[in-house]
Scaffold this motif. Structure first.
Motif, PDB file in Angstrom:
ATOM      1  N   ILE A 130      32.891  55.128   4.790  1.00  0.00           N
ATOM      2  CA  ILE A 130      33.691  55.028   3.561  1.00  0.00           C
ATOM      3  C   ILE A 130      32.812  54.558   2.401  1.00  0.00           C
ATOM      4  N   LEU A 131      32.009  53.544   2.655  1.00  0.00           N
ATOM      5  CA  LEU A 131      31.163  52.995   1.591  1.00  0.00           C
ATOM      6  C   LEU A 131      30.177  54.039   1.072  1.00  0.00           C
ATOM      7  N   ARG A 132      29.605  54.816   1.978  1.00  0.00           N
ATOM      8  CA  ARG A 132      28.698  55.889   1.538  1.00  0.00           C
ATOM      9  C   ARG A 132      29.477  56.952   0.765  1.00  0.00           C
ATOM     10  N   THR A 133      30.675  57.270   1.209  1.00  0.00           N
ATOM     11  CA  THR A 133      31.501  58.284   0.540  1.00  0.00           C
ATOM     12  C   THR A 133      31.820  57.879  -0.895  1.00  0.00           C
ATOM     13  N   ILE A 134      32.083  56.586  -1.112  1.00  0.00           N
ATOM     14  CA  ILE A 134      32.426  56.137  -2.462  1.00  0.00           C
ATOM     15  C   ILE A 134      31.182  55.715  -3.257  1.00  0.00           C
ATOM     16  N   GLY A 135      29.999  55.883  -2.647  1.00  0.00           N
ATOM     17  CA  GLY A 135      28.751  55.642  -3.370  1.00  0.00           C
ATOM     18  C   GLY A 135      28.254  54.217  -3.376  1.00  0.00           C
ATOM     19  N   ASP A 136      28.781  53.361  -2.523  1.00  0.00           N
ATOM     20  CA  ASP A 136      28.314  51.969  -2.458  1.00  0.00           C
ATOM     21  C   ASP A 136      27.269  51.853  -1.342  1.00  0.00           C
ATOM     22  N   ASN A 137      26.079  52.350  -1.636  1.00  0.00           N
ATOM     23  CA  ASN A 137      25.023  52.405  -0.617  1.00  0.00           C
ATOM     24  C   ASN A 137      24.529  51.032  -0.190  1.00  0.00           C
ATOM     25  N   ARG A 138      24.517  50.076  -1.116  1.00  0.00           N
ATOM     26  CA  ARG A 138      24.051  48.721  -0.766  1.00  0.00           C
ATOM     27  C   ARG A 138      24.985  48.086   0.270  1.00  0.00           C
ATOM     28  N   ALA A 139      26.282  48.195   0.047  1.00  0.00           N
ATOM     29  CA  ALA A 139      27.249  47.648   1.007  1.00  0.00           C
ATOM     30  C   ALA A 139      27.195  48.420   2.331  1.00  0.00           C
ATOM     31  N   ALA A 140      27.020  49.746   2.246  1.00  0.00           N
ATOM     32  CA  ALA A 140      26.911  50.550   3.470  1.00  0.00           C
ATOM     33  C   ALA A 140      25.713  50.095   4.297  1.00  0.00           C
ATOM     34  N   LEU A 141      24.598  49.812   3.630  1.00  0.00           N
ATOM     35  CA  LEU A 141      23.403  49.330   4.330  1.00  0.00           C
ATOM     36  C   LEU A 141      23.700  48.000   5.033  1.00  0.00           C
ATOM     37  N   GLN A 142      24.393  47.104   4.358  1.00  0.00           N
ATOM     38  CA  GLN A 142      24.727  45.804   4.960  1.00  0.00           C
ATOM     39  C   GLN A 142      25.613  45.974   6.197  1.00  0.00           C
ATOM     40  N   VAL A 143      26.574  46.882   6.117  1.00  0.00           N
ATOM     41  CA  VAL A 143      27.460  47.123   7.261  1.00  0.00           C
ATOM     42  C   VAL A 143      26.671  47.722   8.421  1.00  0.00           C
ATOM     43  N   LEU A 144      25.794  48.677   8.114  1.00  0.00           N
ATOM     44  CA  LEU A 144      24.988  49.281   9.182  1.00  0.00           C
ATOM     45  C   LEU A 144      24.020  48.275   9.796  1.00  0.00           C
ATOM     46  N   GLN A 145      23.572  47.302   9.010  1.00  0.00           N
ATOM     47  CA  GLN A 145      22.722  46.243   9.572  1.00  0.00           C
ATOM     48  C   GLN A 145      23.503  45.381  10.560  1.00  0.00           C
ATOM     49  N   ARG A 146      24.793  45.209  10.327  1.00  0.00           N
ATOM     50  CA  ARG A 146      25.638  44.504  11.311  1.00  0.00           C
ATOM     51  C   ARG A 146      25.723  45.322  12.592  1.00  0.00           C
ATOM     52  N   LEU A 147      25.851  46.636  12.444  1.00  0.00           N
ATOM     53  CA  LEU A 147      25.888  47.526  13.609  1.00  0.00           C
ATOM     54  C   LEU A 147      24.561  47.466  14.367  1.00  0.00           C
ATOM     55  N   GLU A 148      23.463  47.383  13.632  1.00  0.00           N
ATOM     56  CA  GLU A 148      22.135  47.317  14.250  1.00  0.00           C
ATOM     57  C   GLU A 148      21.991  46.075  15.134  1.00  0.00           C
ATOM     58  N   LYS A 149      22.616  44.967  14.738  1.00  0.00           N
ATOM     59  CA  LYS A 149      22.555  43.747  15.562  1.00  0.00           C
ATOM     60  C   LYS A 149      23.260  43.950  16.903  1.00  0.00           C
ATOM     61  N   LEU A 150      24.280  44.826  16.913  1.00  0.00           N
ATOM     62  CA  LEU A 150      24.999  45.113  18.160  1.00  0.00           C
ATOM     63  C   LEU A 150      24.209  46.043  19.062  1.00  0.00           C
ATOM     64  N   CYS A 151      23.511  47.018  18.449  1.00  0.00           N
ATOM     65  CA  CYS A 151      22.793  48.017  19.234  1.00  0.00           C
ATOM     66  C   CYS A 151      21.715  48.674  18.368  1.00  0.00           C
ATOM     67  N   PRO A 152      20.494  48.122  18.381  1.00  0.00           N
ATOM     68  CA  PRO A 152      19.423  48.671  17.544  1.00  0.00           C
ATOM     69  C   PRO A 152      19.103  50.143  17.841  1.00  0.00           C
ATOM     70  N   ALA A 153      19.330  50.572  19.073  1.00  0.00           N
ATOM     71  CA  ALA A 153      18.979  51.947  19.459  1.00  0.00           C
ATOM     72  C   ALA A 153      20.140  52.925  19.310  1.00  0.00           C
ATOM     73  N   TRP A 154      21.207  52.513  18.628  1.00  0.00           N
ATOM     74  CA  TRP A 154      22.365  53.386  18.389  1.00  0.00           C
ATOM     75  C   TRP A 154      21.862  54.728  17.873  1.00  0.00           C
ATOM     76  N   PRO A 155      22.252  55.828  18.501  1.00  0.00           N
ATOM     77  CA  PRO A 155      21.730  57.137  18.086  1.00  0.00           C
ATOM     78  C   PRO A 155      21.969  57.425  16.594  1.00  0.00           C
ATOM     79  N   GLY A 156      20.881  57.729  15.897  1.00  0.00           N
ATOM     80  CA  GLY A 156      20.947  58.075  14.484  1.00  0.00           C
ATOM     81  C   GLY A 156      20.962  56.895  13.523  1.00  0.00           C
ATOM     82  N   LEU A 157      21.113  55.684  14.055  1.00  0.00           N
ATOM     83  CA  LEU A 157      21.264  54.520  13.176  1.00  0.00           C
ATOM     84  C   LEU A 157      19.997  54.234  12.378  1.00  0.00           C
ATOM     85  N   GLN A 158      18.841  54.256  13.022  1.00  0.00           N
ATOM     86  CA  GLN A 158      17.603  53.913  12.313  1.00  0.00           C
ATOM     87  C   GLN A 158      17.331  54.872  11.159  1.00  0.00           C
ATOM     88  N   SER A 159      17.622  56.162  11.355  1.00  0.00           N
ATOM     89  CA  SER A 159      17.405  57.113  10.255  1.00  0.00           C
ATOM     90  C   SER A 159      18.403  56.864   9.122  1.00  0.00           C
TER      91      SER A 159
END
Length: 156
Positions: free
Chosen positions: A116-145
């Motif tokens: 949703i955040l990427r869709t509405i153009g809030d890339n900074r917030a989207a990055l922060q949310v994805l960093q929370r996801l990274e803490k759960l699973c750094p190797a999540w497919p496609g996450l690092q890219s």
């Protein structure tokens, strides 16, 4: 059967897509267990409505679920999904926040929120949310890219 905490501990160190998928499946099985036949009916009816793209009906069923069991995180997450699919991002984010209050490790809610955040153009917030996801699973497919792409956009 593994506990939710055990599955999340294993997810944190999982490295292969197959292993990650199996652990996610185990977590979803636990999350989808309402523990009550009436709640199961609302969940199942809502999921059928979602699959049929009947979002208003899905929202009605998931609202009945969250009203009957406000502490059941997956009810909020499913309703957030229905709102998202209907294009109601604000309502979806409200339910995502409630999902994450109840289950801070909810990777489905985090992933949806980032979308949703990427869709509405809030890339900074989207990055922060994805960093929370990274803490759960750094190797999540496609996450690092995704993280690199967002960082590149923000660095421009």
């Amino acid at each position: 059967m593994d506990s939710l905490d055990e599955l999340f501990a294993r997810l944190r160190v999982a490295t292969t897509p197959t292993e990650i998928e199996a652990l996610q499946e185990g977590i979803w099985q636990i999350w989808l267990a309402t523990g009550h036949p009436l709640l199961d009916k609302h969940l199942e009816a809502g999921m059928r409505a979602l699959a049929a793209e009947e979002y208003t009906l899905a929202i009605t069923e998931f609202t009945a679920l969250t009203d009957a069991s406000p502490e059941y995180a997956e009810g909020w997450n499913k309703r957030a999904t229905a709102y998202f699919l209907r294009g109601e991002y604000k309502a979806s984010i409200t339910d995502i926040r409630e999902t994450l209050r109840l289950e801070p490790r909810h990777f489905g809610a985090l992933s949806g929120w980032a979308t949703i955040l990427r869709t509405i153009g809030d890339n900074r917030a989207a990055l922060q949310v994805l960093q929370r996801l990274e803490k759960l699973c750094p190797a999540w497919p496609g996450l690092q890219s995704q993280l690199r792409n967002l960082q590149d956009l923000l660095d421009e």
